[in-house]
Design a protein around this motif. Structure first.
Motif, PDB file in Angstrom:
ATOM      1  N   PRO A 102      59.361  48.031  33.773  1.00  0.00           N
ATOM      2  CA  PRO A 102      58.529  48.466  32.641  1.00  0.00           C
ATOM      3  C   PRO A 102      59.131  47.997  31.321  1.00  0.00           C
ATOM      4  O   PRO A 102      60.349  47.868  31.185  1.00  0.00           O
ATOM      5  N   SER A 103      58.269  47.742  30.376  1.00  0.00           N
ATOM      6  CA  SER A 103      58.730  47.274  29.066  1.00  0.00           C
ATOM      7  C   SER A 103      59.138  48.461  28.198  1.00  0.00           C
ATOM      8  O   SER A 103      58.732  49.603  28.438  1.00  0.00           O
ATOM      9  N   PHE A 104      59.947  48.172  27.196  1.00  0.00           N
ATOM     10  CA  PHE A 104      60.386  49.216  26.272  1.00  0.00           C
ATOM     11  C   PHE A 104      60.355  48.643  24.860  1.00  0.00           C
ATOM     12  O   PHE A 104      60.908  47.570  24.594  1.00  0.00           O
ATOM     13  N   GLU A 105      59.696  49.349  23.973  1.00  0.00           N
ATOM     14  CA  GLU A 105      59.587  48.919  22.583  1.00  0.00           C
ATOM     15  C   GLU A 105      60.707  49.545  21.754  1.00  0.00           C
ATOM     16  O   GLU A 105      60.875  50.766  21.740  1.00  0.00           O
ATOM     17  N   PHE A 106      61.475  48.692  21.078  1.00  0.00           N
ATOM     18  CA  PHE A 106      62.567  49.209  20.257  1.00  0.00           C
ATOM     19  C   PHE A 106      62.053  49.985  19.044  1.00  0.00           C
ATOM     20  O   PHE A 106      62.786  50.762  18.442  1.00  0.00           O
ATOM     21  N   THR A 107      60.800  49.798  18.721  1.00  0.00           N
ATOM     22  CA  THR A 107      60.252  50.509  17.559  1.00  0.00           C
ATOM     23  C   THR A 107      60.374  52.017  17.715  1.00  0.00           C
ATOM     24  O   THR A 107      60.439  52.749  16.716  1.00  0.00           O
ATOM     25  N   ASN A 108      60.444  52.486  18.966  1.00  0.00           N
ATOM     26  CA  ASN A 108      60.627  53.923  19.183  1.00  0.00           C
ATOM     27  C   ASN A 108      61.980  54.395  18.657  1.00  0.00           C
ATOM     28  O   ASN A 108      62.140  55.545  18.253  1.00  0.00           O
ATOM     29  N   LEU A 109      62.958  53.499  18.694  1.00  0.00           N
ATOM     30  CA  LEU A 109      64.307  53.865  18.269  1.00  0.00           C
ATOM     31  C   LEU A 109      64.427  53.932  16.747  1.00  0.00           C
ATOM     32  O   LEU A 109      65.349  54.557  16.215  1.00  0.00           O
ATOM     33  N   GLN A 110      63.503  53.315  16.054  1.00  0.00           N
ATOM     34  CA  GLN A 110      63.576  53.291  14.591  1.00  0.00           C
ATOM     35  C   GLN A 110      63.295  54.653  13.964  1.00  0.00           C
ATOM     36  O   GLN A 110      63.576  54.867  12.788  1.00  0.00           O
ATOM     37  N   SER A 111      62.749  55.563  14.758  1.00  0.00           N
ATOM     38  CA  SER A 111      62.426  56.881  14.210  1.00  0.00           C
ATOM     39  C   SER A 111      63.597  57.857  14.273  1.00  0.00           C
ATOM     40  O   SER A 111      63.511  58.956  13.724  1.00  0.00           O
ATOM     41  N   CYS A 112      64.696  57.475  14.925  1.00  0.00           N
ATOM     42  CA  CYS A 112      65.811  58.418  15.075  1.00  0.00           C
ATOM     43  C   CYS A 112      66.577  58.551  13.764  1.00  0.00           C
ATOM     44  O   CYS A 112      66.610  57.638  12.929  1.00  0.00           O
ATOM     45  N   SER A 113      67.201  59.692  13.605  1.00  0.00           N
ATOM     46  CA  SER A 113      67.903  59.993  12.352  1.00  0.00           C
ATOM     47  C   SER A 113      69.132  59.109  12.161  1.00  0.00           C
ATOM     48  O   SER A 113      69.496  58.785  11.018  1.00  0.00           O
ATOM     49  N   ILE A 114      69.784  58.719  13.243  1.00  0.00           N
ATOM     50  CA  ILE A 114      70.968  57.858  13.120  1.00  0.00           C
ATOM     51  C   ILE A 114      70.581  56.517  12.516  1.00  0.00           C
ATOM     52  O   ILE A 114      71.282  55.980  11.638  1.00  0.00           O
ATOM     53  N   PHE A 115      69.449  55.987  12.951  1.00  0.00           N
ATOM     54  CA  PHE A 115      68.990  54.707  12.426  1.00  0.00           C
ATOM     55  C   PHE A 115      68.699  54.813  10.925  1.00  0.00           C
ATOM     56  O   PHE A 115      69.112  53.950  10.129  1.00  0.00           O
ATOM     57  N   HIS A 116      68.023  55.874  10.531  1.00  0.00           N
ATOM     58  CA  HIS A 116      67.686  56.046   9.112  1.00  0.00           C
ATOM     59  C   HIS A 116      68.926  56.318   8.269  1.00  0.00           C
ATOM     60  O   HIS A 116      68.996  55.892   7.108  1.00  0.00           O
ATOM     61  N   SER A 117      69.894  57.008   8.832  1.00  0.00           N
ATOM     62  CA  SER A 117      71.115  57.275   8.069  1.00  0.00           C
ATOM     63  C   SER A 117      71.864  55.978   7.784  1.00  0.00           C
ATOM     64  O   SER A 117      72.471  55.826   6.711  1.00  0.00           O
ATOM     65  N   PHE A 118      71.812  55.032   8.703  1.00  0.00           N
ATOM     66  CA  PHE A 118      72.435  53.731   8.460  1.00  0.00           C
ATOM     67  C   PHE A 118      71.649  52.929   7.426  1.00  0.00           C
ATOM     68  O   PHE A 118      72.232  52.245   6.577  1.00  0.00           O
ATOM     69  N   LEU A 119      70.315  53.008   7.512  1.00  0.00           N
ATOM     70  CA  LEU A 119      69.493  52.262   6.551  1.00  0.00           C
ATOM     71  C   LEU A 119      69.728  52.744   5.119  1.00  0.00           C
ATOM     72  O   LEU A 119      69.740  51.937   4.174  1.00  0.00           O
ATOM     73  N   ASN A 120      69.914  54.042   4.973  1.00  0.00           N
ATOM     74  CA  ASN A 120      70.054  54.624   3.639  1.00  0.00           C
ATOM     75  C   ASN A 120      71.500  54.667   3.154  1.00  0.00           C
ATOM     76  O   ASN A 120      71.749  55.063   2.002  1.00  0.00           O
ATOM     77  N   HIS A 121      72.427  54.291   4.000  1.00  0.00           N
ATOM     78  CA  HIS A 121      73.840  54.352   3.615  1.00  0.00           C
ATOM     79  C   HIS A 121      74.201  53.123   2.786  1.00  0.00           C
ATOM     80  O   HIS A 121      73.651  52.031   2.969  1.00  0.00           O
ATOM     81  N   GLU A 122      75.163  53.309   1.885  1.00  0.00           N
ATOM     82  CA  GLU A 122      75.578  52.211   1.014  1.00  0.00           C
ATOM     83  C   GLU A 122      76.240  51.069   1.794  1.00  0.00           C
ATOM     84  O   GLU A 122      76.255  49.919   1.342  1.00  0.00           O
ATOM     85  N   VAL A 123      76.776  51.399   2.964  1.00  0.00           N
ATOM     86  CA  VAL A 123      77.403  50.359   3.784  1.00  0.00           C
ATOM     87  C   VAL A 123      76.368  49.349   4.270  1.00  0.00           C
ATOM     88  O   VAL A 123      76.699  48.209   4.590  1.00  0.00           O
ATOM     89  N   ASN A 124      75.104  49.756   4.296  1.00  0.00           N
ATOM     90  CA  ASN A 124      74.049  48.867   4.787  1.00  0.00           C
ATOM     91  C   ASN A 124      73.907  47.618   3.926  1.00  0.00           C
ATOM     92  O   ASN A 124      73.360  46.601   4.368  1.00  0.00           O
ATOM     93  N   SER A 125      74.410  47.674   2.686  1.00  0.00           N
ATOM     94  CA  SER A 125      74.366  46.478   1.844  1.00  0.00           C
ATOM     95  C   SER A 125      75.237  45.368   2.422  1.00  0.00           C
ATOM     96  O   SER A 125      74.995  44.186   2.193  1.00  0.00           O
ATOM     97  N   LEU A 126      76.252  45.773   3.194  1.00  0.00           N
ATOM     98  CA  LEU A 126      77.109  44.787   3.858  1.00  0.00           C
ATOM     99  C   LEU A 126      76.572  44.428   5.243  1.00  0.00           C
ATOM    100  O   LEU A 126      76.610  43.273   5.656  1.00  0.00           O
ATOM    101  N   VAL A 127      76.076  45.441   5.944  1.00  0.00           N
ATOM    102  CA  VAL A 127      75.587  45.224   7.308  1.00  0.00           C
ATOM    103  C   VAL A 127      74.219  44.570   7.305  1.00  0.00           C
ATOM    104  O   VAL A 127      73.892  43.763   8.180  1.00  0.00           O
ATOM    105  N   GLU A 128      73.401  44.915   6.297  1.00  0.00           N
ATOM    106  CA  GLU A 128      72.030  44.410   6.179  1.00  0.00           C
ATOM    107  C   GLU A 128      71.210  44.731   7.431  1.00  0.00           C
ATOM    108  O   GLU A 128      70.602  43.869   8.058  1.00  0.00           O
ATOM    109  N   LEU A 129      71.251  46.008   7.802  1.00  0.00           N
ATOM    110  CA  LEU A 129      70.502  46.470   8.958  1.00  0.00           C
ATOM    111  C   LEU A 129      69.015  46.506   8.642  1.00  0.00           C
ATOM    112  O   LEU A 129      68.604  46.961   7.574  1.00  0.00           O
ATOM    113  N   SER A 130      68.202  46.016   9.567  1.00  0.00           N
ATOM    114  CA  SER A 130      66.751  46.014   9.401  1.00  0.00           C
ATOM    115  C   SER A 130      66.108  46.335  10.736  1.00  0.00           C
ATOM    116  O   SER A 130      66.781  46.470  11.763  1.00  0.00           O
ATOM    117  N   THR A 131      64.790  46.454  10.706  1.00  0.00           N
ATOM    118  CA  THR A 131      64.076  46.754  11.953  1.00  0.00           C
ATOM    119  C   THR A 131      64.207  45.612  12.956  1.00  0.00           C
ATOM    120  O   THR A 131      64.149  45.825  14.167  1.00  0.00           O
TER     121      THR A 131
END
Length: 330
Positions: free
Chosen positions: A107-136
């Motif tokens: 069965p297939s799995f869409e990673f878009t489901n993982l984008q809703s988790c709080s850990i993912f959003h905490s990384f997106l909003n963290h200042e370190v993300n300017s170095l990591v450049e995390l995106s969807t």
């Protein structure tokens, strides 16, 4: 001057006088000498007879050995002839079951489901993300790195919660990923969160737990045959050569390890019912009879022990009877 014939001191007389050798005295042969000669001759006769006896014995020994070799050769020929007749009458098959057939598409799995988790959003909003450049787009690769390096487990332990999106994603990797590093890290992640000790101060909440249906569905995807007859060695080789997708994928090792962990986690999480564990015992027994899985014998044995220990003493008697009947009927 004429020589005086009576001059005994004359040089001429001394020179012309012949030298008479003294007569040898004849040796007298005594009785002792006769006895010595007699015994010497007797010893020579004994030695000759001994040599003749040894020669005869060696000759007879060679004859006996040749006789034994001939008899043994005869027995070997007779056994070979009988075995040839038996092999012509009945082909001896190798033990085992072919438990797996053709695999199905996972069965297939869409990673878009993982984008809703709080850990993912905490990384997106963290200042370190300017170095990591995390995106969807790069999020899945980033999370795979967290999983394989063990940081994802540390993060959920810090948050005290395993969100459903993370649980379903790691579960899918464990059962269907073709990458050894990912499925190994995923099953280790699940083993750690399921066997969290009761004595730890921070409780870990798991929003989603897979059920028996998900695990059974994975087996069906692997090509598991519910009822498979015994296969001869030639038939098995022929069937295995028909398709490169025959037999279980490498994920079966993670599946077995996860089943074992769920059985050990009974006092922490209610995942399986008693009847479902009975079915799993039957499955593990059948996997043990598949020659393709001989390399997993230790994993299967440990899983079997965990499943048996799942039952309470008052449950085992009835469950053992059901399991035995189920195995015998297949």
């Amino acid at each position: 001057m004429e020589d005086d014939p009576f001059d005994f001191e004359s040089d001429a007389l001394l020179a012309s006088s012949p030298v008479v050798a003294p007569k040898k005295r004849k040796k007298v042969i005594g009785l002792d000498d006769l006895l010595v000669d007699h015994y010497k001759e007797k010893n020579r006769v004994i030695e000759r007879e001994s040599k003749i006896a040894k020669t005869k014995k060696a000759y007879n020994s060679d004859d006996e050995e040749d006789g034994r070799v001939a008899k043994l050769s005869k027995y070997v020929d007779e056994c070979h002839e009988k075995m040839t007749k038996l092999s012509d009458e009945d082909d001896v098959s190798i033990w085992g079951l072919q438990v797996f057939g053709n695999q199905k598409s996972p069965p297939s799995f869409e990673f878009t489901n993982l984008q809703s988790c709080s850990i993912f959003h905490s990384f997106l909003n963290h200042e370190v993300n300017s170095l990591v450049e995390l995106s969807t787009k790069s999020g899945e690769i980033f999370f795979e790195g967290l999983l394989t390096n063990g940081w994802l487990l540390k993060l959920v332990q810090k948050y005290g919660k395993v969100e459903k999106s993370i649980a379903t994603w790691t579960f899918h990797l464990m059962l269907y990923s073709s990458k050894e590093a990912l499925r190994s890290a995923a099953v280790n992640f699940w083993c750690a969160i399921l066997l969290k000790n009761e004595g730890e101060s921070l409780s870990l909440k798991i929003d989603w737990l897979p059920t028996y249906l998900e695990l059974n569905g994975a087996l069906e995807t692997y090509g598991y045959l519910l009822n498979s007859p015994k296969k001869d060695s030639c038939d098995t080789e022929m069937d295995l050569g028909d398709s490169e997708h025959v037999g279980p994928p490498q994920n079966i090792r993670a599946w077995i390890k996860y089943i074992s962990t769920c059985s050990q986690a009974r006092k922490f999480h209610f995942i399986f019912s008693t009847s479902e564990v009975e079915e799993l015992v039957v499955v593990i027994v059948r996997l043990m009879l598949d020659r393709q899985l001989l390399g997993l014998s230790v994993d299967l044995y440990e899983c079997m022990i965990s499943l048996i220990n799942f039952f309470k003493d008052e449950e085992w008697s009835a469950s053992c009877t059901k399991i035995s009947k189920s195995i015998a009927s297949r």
